[in-house]
Scaffold this active site. Structure first.
Site, mmCIF file in Angstrom:
data_model
loop_
_atom_site.group_PDB
_atom_site.id
_atom_site.type_symbol
_atom_site.label_atom_id
_atom_site.label_comp_id
_atom_site.label_asym_id
_atom_site.label_seq_id
_atom_site.Cartn_x
_atom_site.Cartn_y
_atom_site.Cartn_z
ATOM 1 N N ARG A 185 0.835 -1.211 0.000
ATOM 2 C CA ARG A 185 0.000 0.000 0.000
ATOM 3 C C ARG A 185 0.870 1.262 0.000
ATOM 4 N NH1 ARG A 185 -0.398 4.684 2.649
ATOM 5 N NH2 ARG A 185 0.021 3.598 4.594
ATOM 6 N N ASP A 186 1.594 1.479 1.084
ATOM 7 C CA ASP A 186 2.361 2.720 1.193
ATOM 8 C C ASP A 186 3.459 2.742 0.133
ATOM 9 O OD1 ASP A 186 3.295 5.134 2.142
ATOM 10 O OD2 ASP A 186 3.439 4.498 4.222
ATOM 11 N N HIS B 209 5.415 4.512 12.685
ATOM 12 C CA HIS B 209 5.425 4.397 11.216
ATOM 13 C C HIS B 209 6.437 5.436 10.724
ATOM 14 C CE1 HIS B 209 3.034 4.027 7.276
ATOM 15 N NE2 HIS B 209 3.689 5.161 7.082
ATOM 16 N N HIS C 207 9.028 6.910 8.111
ATOM 17 C CA HIS C 207 9.652 6.976 6.780
ATOM 18 C C HIS C 207 11.136 7.300 7.003
ATOM 19 C CE1 HIS C 207 6.184 6.639 3.976
ATOM 20 N NE2 HIS C 207 5.529 6.822 5.117
ATOM 21 N N CYS D 240 4.569 9.279 0.094
ATOM 22 C CA CYS D 240 3.195 9.741 0.006
ATOM 23 C C CYS D 240 3.107 10.719 -1.154
ATOM 24 C CB CYS D 240 2.764 10.414 1.313
ATOM 25 S SG CYS D 240 1.100 11.085 1.220
ATOM 26 N N ASN E 240 9.256 4.006 3.421
ATOM 27 C CA ASN E 240 9.221 3.611 4.837
ATOM 28 C C ASN E 240 10.532 2.967 5.218
ATOM 29 O OD1 ASN E 240 6.324 3.147 3.702
ATOM 30 N ND2 ASN E 240 6.082 3.471 5.878
HETATM 31 P P1 HMG Z 1 -12.645 14.828 -2.714
HETATM 32 O O1 HMG Z 1 -12.315 15.093 -4.148
HETATM 33 O O2 HMG Z 1 -12.680 15.984 -1.802
HETATM 34 O O3 HMG Z 1 -13.972 13.992 -2.449
HETATM 35 O O4 HMG Z 1 -11.605 13.756 -2.205
HETATM 36 P P2 HMG Z 1 -15.353 13.825 -3.102
HETATM 37 O O5 HMG Z 1 -16.177 13.180 -2.056
HETATM 38 O O6 HMG Z 1 -15.794 15.147 -3.679
HETATM 39 O O7 HMG Z 1 -15.093 12.801 -4.276
HETATM 40 C C1 HMG Z 1 -14.490 13.115 -5.503
HETATM 41 C C2 HMG Z 1 -14.681 11.954 -6.454
HETATM 42 O O8 HMG Z 1 -14.055 10.779 -5.954
HETATM 43 C C3 HMG Z 1 -16.130 11.573 -6.632
HETATM 44 O O9 HMG Z 1 -16.237 11.034 -7.932
HETATM 45 C C4 HMG Z 1 -16.335 10.480 -5.622
HETATM 46 O O10 HMG Z 1 -17.368 9.605 -5.955
HETATM 47 C C5 HMG Z 1 -15.021 9.763 -5.683
HETATM 48 P P3 HMG Z 1 -16.849 11.910 -9.150
HETATM 49 O O11 HMG Z 1 -18.222 12.269 -8.697
HETATM 50 O O12 HMG Z 1 -15.949 13.099 -9.301
HETATM 51 O O13 HMG Z 1 -16.791 10.971 -10.291
HETATM 52 N N1 HMG Z 1 -14.651 9.114 -4.430
HETATM 53 C C6 HMG Z 1 -14.215 7.869 -4.354
HETATM 54 N N2 HMG Z 1 -14.020 6.920 -5.286
HETATM 55 C C7 HMG Z 1 -13.554 5.732 -4.860
HETATM 56 N N3 HMG Z 1 -13.231 5.481 -3.561
HETATM 57 C C8 HMG Z 1 -13.420 6.402 -2.608
HETATM 58 C C9 HMG Z 1 -13.934 7.646 -2.999
HETATM 59 N N4 HMG Z 1 -14.210 8.769 -2.313
HETATM 60 C C10 HMG Z 1 -14.655 9.646 -3.196
HETATM 61 N N5 HMG Z 1 -13.108 6.130 -1.343
HETATM 62 C C11 HMG Z 1 -10.873 11.968 -0.763
HETATM 63 C C12 HMG Z 1 -11.604 13.287 -0.848
HETATM 64 C C13 HMG Z 1 -10.626 11.685 0.718
HETATM 65 C C14 HMG Z 1 -11.738 10.890 -1.381
HETATM 66 C C15 HMG Z 1 -9.518 12.093 -1.528
HETATM 67 O O14 HMG Z 1 -8.853 13.216 -1.037
HETATM 68 C C16 HMG Z 1 -8.641 10.896 -1.377
HETATM 69 O O15 HMG Z 1 -8.969 9.807 -1.838
HETATM 70 N N6 HMG Z 1 -7.452 11.064 -0.727
HETATM 71 C C17 HMG Z 1 -6.544 9.968 -0.482
HETATM 72 C C18 HMG Z 1 -5.128 10.421 -0.588
HETATM 73 C C19 HMG Z 1 -4.213 9.282 -0.260
HETATM 74 O O16 HMG Z 1 -4.540 8.128 -0.465
HETATM 75 N N7 HMG Z 1 -3.005 9.585 0.261
HETATM 76 C C20 HMG Z 1 -2.065 8.591 0.609
HETATM 77 C C21 HMG Z 1 -2.471 7.753 1.788
HETATM 78 S S1 HMG Z 1 -2.143 8.515 3.353
HETATM 79 C C22 HMG Z 1 -0.494 8.140 3.649
HETATM 80 O O17 HMG Z 1 0.194 7.633 2.808
HETATM 81 C C23 HMG Z 1 0.077 8.388 5.020
HETATM 82 C C24 HMG Z 1 0.277 7.097 5.836
HETATM 83 O O18 HMG Z 1 1.141 6.185 5.174
HETATM 84 C C25 HMG Z 1 0.860 7.428 7.209
HETATM 85 C C26 HMG Z 1 2.098 8.342 7.109
HETATM 86 O O19 HMG Z 1 3.074 8.008 6.422
HETATM 87 O O20 HMG Z 1 2.039 9.391 7.765
HETATM 88 C C27 HMG Z 1 -1.067 6.381 6.073
HETATM 89 MG MG MG Z 2 3.321 6.317 5.200
#
Ligand code: HMG
Ligand code: MG
Length: 298
Positions: free
Chosen positions: A13-14, A205, A207, A238, A247
Site C-alpha cells: 500500500r504505502d 510508522h 519513513h 506519500c 518507509n
Molecule cells: P474529494 O475530491 O474531496 O472527495 O476527495 P469527493 O467526495 O468530492 O469525491 C471526488 C470523487 O471521488 C467523486 O467522484 C467520488 O465519488 C469519488 P466523481 O463524482 O468526481 O466521479 N470518491 C471515491 N471513489 C472511490 N473510492 C473512494 C472515494 N471517495 C470519493 N473512497 C478523498 C476526498 C478523501 C476521497 C480524496 O482526497 C482521497 O482519496 N485522498 C486519499 C489520498 C491518499 O490516499 N493519500 C495517501 C495515503 S495517506 C499516507 O500515505 C500516510 C500514511 O502512510 C501514514 C504516514 O506516512 O504518515 C497512512
Molecule cells: Mg506512510
C-alpha cells in the site's frame, strides 16, 4: 516489557501508492503472496481511496480478490470515507485503516478536508465497522513534522491519537510521513502519546527520508512501543508529501529486532529475496541495506 515486536508490512500500500510506473495488478498480487509466505502477521494490501487522487491503487478490488489469504494473517486496507469502506467491504476486506493528520495543511492536501472533517467522515465508518465486526486501525500523519506547516506540537498528536483510539481504533500508528524525526523527538512523542492512551495500542510508522527510521524505532522500543510499520525494500512515500521517500525497510527492521534478541516471527533470508525481487520488478534500487547485504551472500 514484552520481547515480542509486531511488524505491519505496508509495502503493497504505502510502497506502491507512490510508484511512478504502472505496476501490473499481477505483480501486486504476487508481492502480497510472497510477503504472506515470509510469515508476516499483518500486511496492508491496498487502499480504497479516490482513484482520481491515487491512480496507482485504482485496482484495489482486483488486488484484494486476487491474493491468497492465509488464516490468522491480518490484511488491512486504507479507507478515507464511507465510500471507501463500502468498496473495501464489497471486495471482502475484514480490516480497514482510517487516516488523518496532526497538521491541518497536510490534511487539506491529502484528503481535501480539515482534521475535524476527516474525523467526522470516520464516524459512520466506525458505526458500520462495529456492526460488521470489522477491526479499524488508525493513522496520524506528520507527527514529527509537516512538509507544509513545519513543526508539529506533540500535544496535537496526542489529542488526535487519543481521539482515534476513543472512536474505536484498536491501534493508532504515528506516522513520520516525511521522515524528519530524530530519536529524542520520537521518544518524547511516544511518551506523550502513551500518557493519553495505552502504549500497547501505539505503533510507529517511520519513513526513512533522513536515515533516522531505525534510530527512531530504538527510541520507541525504549519507551515500550512494540508495533512498527515497515515496507519491503523500503518502498514508499506519500504522493501528497513531496520529497518523502520510503518507509523503514522491513529487512532492516527485522535485522535490528532479531539482533536485539527480540521476536518478530520473521527471518531476514526470505524477506531479502522478496525485496530483491520487487526492486527488480519496479526497476529501482533496493533501499534496504540489510536486504542488499543478505542478498549479496546468497
Ligand atoms: P474529494 O475530491 O474531496 O472527495 O476527495 P469527493 O467526495 O468530492 O469525491 C471526488 C470523487 O471521488 C467523486 O467522484 C467520488 O465519488 C469519488 P466523481 O463524482 O468526481 O466521479 N470518491 C471515491 N471513489 C472511490 N473510492 C473512494 C472515494 N471517495 C470519493 N473512497 C478523498 C476526498 C478523501 C476521497 C480524496 O482526497 C482521497 O482519496 N485522498 C486519499 C489520498 C491518499 O490516499 N493519500 C495517501 C495515503 S495517506 C499516507 O500515505 C500516510 C500514511 O502512510 C501514514 C504516514 O506516512 O504518515 C497512512
Ligand atoms: Mg506512510
Amino acid at each position: 516489557m514484552t520481547n515480542q515486536v509486531r511488524i505491519v508490512e505496508v509495502g503493497p500500500r504505502d510502497g506502491l501508492q507512490n510508484e511512478k510506473m504502472n505496476v501490473p495488478t499481477g505483480v501486486k498480487i504476487e508481492l502480497i503472496n510472497r510477503l504472506t509466505a515470509c510469515g508476516h502477521s499483518a500486511i496492508e494490501v491496498t487502499s480504497f481511496v479516490s482513484p482520481k487522487w491515487v491512480p496507482q491503487l485504482s485496482d484495489a478490488a482486483e488486488v484484494f480478490s486476487g491474493f491468497t489469504p492465509k488464516s490468522g494473517v491480518r490484511y488491512p486496507v486504507l479507507v478515507p470515507n464511507l465510500v471507501g469502506y463500502e468498496r473495501a467491504r464489497a471486495a471482502g476486506a475484514t480490516e480497514v485503516a482510517v487516516f488523518t493528520a496532526a497538521s491541518e495543511a497536510f490534511s487539506e492536501k491529502n484528503t481535501n478536508a480539515t482534521i475535524a472533517q476527516t474525523l467526522e467522515r470516520f464516524q459512520p465508518i466506525f458505526e458500520r465497522a462495529k456492526a460488521d465486526k470489522i477491526a479499524v486501525r488508525g493513522y496520524v500523519s506528520c507527527v514529527l513534522g509537516c512538509p507544509y506547516q513545519g513543526e508539529i506540537a506533540i500535544d496535537d498528536v496526542a489529542r488526535i491519537a487519543r481521539t482515534l483510539h476513543l472512536m474505536g481504533c484498536y491501534e493508532v500508528s504515528l506516522g513520520d510521513t516525511i521522515g524528519v524525526g530524530t530519536p529524542n523527538k520520537a521518544r518524547a512523542l511516544m511518551l506523550a502519546v502513551a500518557q493519553v492512551m495505552p502504549a500497547s495500542a501505539i505503533a510507529g510508522h517511520f519513513h526513512d527520508t533522513y536515515g533516522q527510521a531505525l534510530a527512531n524505532v530504538m527510541a520507541s522500543l525504549e519507551v515500550g512501543v512494540r508495533v512498527f510499520d515497515s515496507s519491503i525494500a523500503g518502498l514508499g512515500g506519500c504522493p501528497y508529501a513531496k520529497g518523502a521517500t520510503g518507509n523503514l525497510a522491513t529487512e532492516d527492521l527485522v535485522y535490528l529486532v532479531n539482533g536485539m534478541g527480540m521476536d518478530c516471527g520473521l527471518e531476514l533470508g526470505e524477506l531479502a529475496q522478496v525485496g530483491a525481487w520487487i526492486s527488480h520488478k519496479l526497476g529501482r534500487e533496493n533501499q534496504s541495506r540489510a536486504g542488499r547485504a543478505q542478498f549479496a551472500k546468497l
